[in-house]
Design a protein around this motif. Sequence first.
Motif, PDB file in Angstrom:
ATOM      1  N   TYR A   1       0.834  -1.231  -0.105  1.00  0.00           N
ATOM      2  CA  TYR A   1       0.092  -0.143   0.116  1.00  0.00           C
ATOM      3  C   TYR A   1       0.845   1.374  -0.105  1.00  0.00           C
ATOM      4  O   TYR A   1       0.475   2.325   0.713  1.00  0.00           O
ATOM      5  N   SER A   2       2.105   1.220  -0.728  1.00  0.00           N
ATOM      6  CA  SER A   2       2.722   2.493  -0.964  1.00  0.00           C
ATOM      7  C   SER A   2       1.893   3.330  -1.789  1.00  0.00           C
ATOM      8  O   SER A   2       1.326   2.753  -2.697  1.00  0.00           O
ATOM      9  N   PHE A   3       1.547   4.513  -1.733  1.00  0.00           N
ATOM     10  CA  PHE A   3       0.924   5.399  -2.559  1.00  0.00           C
ATOM     11  C   PHE A   3       1.527   5.824  -3.855  1.00  0.00           C
ATOM     12  O   PHE A   3       0.681   6.147  -4.739  1.00  0.00           O
TER      13      PHE A   3
ATOM     14  N   GLY B   1       3.606   3.265  -5.575  1.00  0.00           N
ATOM     15  CA  GLY B   1       3.893   1.906  -6.281  1.00  0.00           C
ATOM     16  C   GLY B   1       5.446   1.832  -6.540  1.00  0.00           C
ATOM     17  O   GLY B   1       5.652   0.824  -7.217  1.00  0.00           O
TER      18      GLY B   1
END
Lengths: 440, 354
Positions: free
Chosen positions: B157-159, B161
Amino acid sequence: MNFRTLALPVIAATAFAVSTGGQAFAQAKEQFMPINAYWTGPYAAGGSAFGGGMIDYFKMLNERDGGINGVKLTWEKCETGYKTDRIVECYERLKKNGPTGMTLFHPMSTGGTYAVFERAEKDQIPVITLGYGNTAGSDGRVFPYLFPALTNYWSQNTAKIRFIGSQEGGMDKLKGKKIANVHHDSAYGKETIPILEAQAEKYGFEVKHYPVVHPGLDQKAIWLQIGRQYKPDWIILRGWGVMNPTALKEAARVNFPRDKMVGVWWSGAEEDTVPAGPAAEGYIAAGFHASGTEFPVIQDIIKHVYDKGNGELPRERLGSIYYNRAVVWGMVSAEAVRQAQDMVGKRPVTGAEVQKALETLDMNAQRIEGLGATGLMPTFKLTCADHEGGAAVKFQQWKGGKWVQISDWIETDQSMVRPMVEAAAAKYAKEKNITPRSCS
Amino acid sequence: MIYREAGQFKTSYAADEAIFPIIQDRWFVAAILAIGFIAVPILGNDYWLGSVFIPFLIFSLAAIGLNILVGYTGLISLGTAGFMAVGAFAAYKIATAFPWMNFLVVLILAGIVAALVGLVFGLPSLRIKGFYLAVTTLAAHFFIEWVFTHFGWFTNYSFTGVISSPPIEMLGFVVDTPESRYIMTLSIVVVLALVAKNLVRSELGRAWMAIRDMDVAAEVIGIPMLKTKLLAFAVSSFYCGIAGALWAFVYLGTVEPQAFDINRAFEVLFMVIIGGLGSILGSFLGAGFIVLMPIAITNGAAVFGAAVPADVLSNLELIIFGALIIFFLIVEPFGLARLWQVAKEKLRNWPFPY
């Protein structure tokens, strides 16, 4: 065909090339700047201006002032093609050049920033990403060598919502409004989604995200949805490269008013609007600097570089958005070196010294005026903890074939951005087992 | 004169089955390994180890993987980059979920995940072949890329990617210097290349080659199509997956789908074609050619200093590179490995060819 006669010179030349490449040319009284940009590939329109503009500024400093306090600036170009692996290669190739090694590094790509910043920390070379890069890097306690200075993506986004609010007649009028976020489906494009969601909650507007697949030449389906079904009050265009003119043309096709479309600063250059033709008329975009050649610093570049026939680019590109952006990057780089010289003496400085200088860099109005750049760039101030500086954002509109300023410098909402930056940085620190350094 | 097997007698089956039956070859390989393990880390600097040799080794591994599929089994695949991405993301997920795990175990698990994915996308190869198979693997590539960009679970869930890869640790030792990263990559590549070489000489390898040469005949003589073709996909993807994980962890330091775009797949395919289809050595030669040539051209032009502007240079690089590919394919359509073989045969008669 006789293989031997053909192959031997090729092999010999290759062996020679390999054995002599990558050498360091050690000379005194010189400050080495790497120029890795992209003169080829799909994003060359931007990349050539970035590389050329920075070199033009350094050439002007060498010509007008004899460098920085008598230390000549040197540089070497490195072609990356906007590819992450080539950026890493350029970084490794150039890092030992010059008497003090590479002074600082502009990755000129978000992917490249992520790839080099950890090795740069180990090599003690500051990575400067003006107007792009890893947003979490604004927290200098966790990222000592990463400088997403001026304004990061999240801050820019808050300024944009404030701008939209001011156009609506106040932030309270945003309640119940609909905003469509048309974004490039990549790391860069997706970066503002969390801050938009947070603001939607705060101000009570509705936001819907429309990803556009790279490179963005086919957007018909998205614009039908936007124009016929969703019918937003405002559109935020977060594109890059060829996606932008395509979006403008599609917006014209579904008859969405262009003056309700606000682009980010990677969607707001001449390269984005000119190909769209009349469809771009009235389109609004953010900027952390102005366009035009009327600033004394650009005039100096014309006088000392272009009038002598030493310019890197065709004259008509001077003053364009991307060119002026590169000049701003060049100014911040040179000022970081000057600041470092003020701290340690008038000699070539090392990356570690520039890092310390950057953390005290105060680009106030007086300093910007001294550089001949009043109105070209906003003021900002970096500290040990704050590697962003919270610069303000300006909005411009495309009217009659040129960008016209339509707003004053609009402040960003640090009360929202900073806690989110710190949370993101803390998450990274936890993942990597880093203890944030103390900044007091 | 020096390269002659006269007087070398094989007295056992083991000697006859050796990978390098001639003593000079064994010495040559030993010398190459000695240079690779000892001379290069001592003499090479950060740039050479980190930006030239490590990419070369990683691409060699990917090329071996693709060569098993294209060169040995005759199944054309454009999914290489996709399988590399699977390996990279699998390694990332495993390494972040179990931070205590030895990196080598992570790598092998990532390879196994890639192999399973390869198995699934290998299923169509039972019915379609040639260009049609290339198209289905192309679809696999885009599907994989889409999955990694759109499901946050893969990037924790890294914003953005784009995620930076976790540190590489094995047995309490952190691999972070260019020297240690190079030695680790080299060791992995040497072991896997040896495994591949033995694999293609085994019964399975011969079954692959039988399918490549004529699949109907292969089926008639009793080679199970399903098992053999799927194993080719699985083994190939295993190699590509490990190459992808190394590319993300050891070279780039970031894990992102954009690092594995379709150009990467073509690059590896070119390596296999230029190096030599159906040759492990060819995979190394092809990777060397494709990885080192652009760097050599840029560095070579740098010798002439500012006389060559960067924009001309970058286009020149593409021109020279393209010309060299055409040149090699005209001179030797069977690849660099075949050139090597011809050279060896000439050397046996040298200096008295008659």
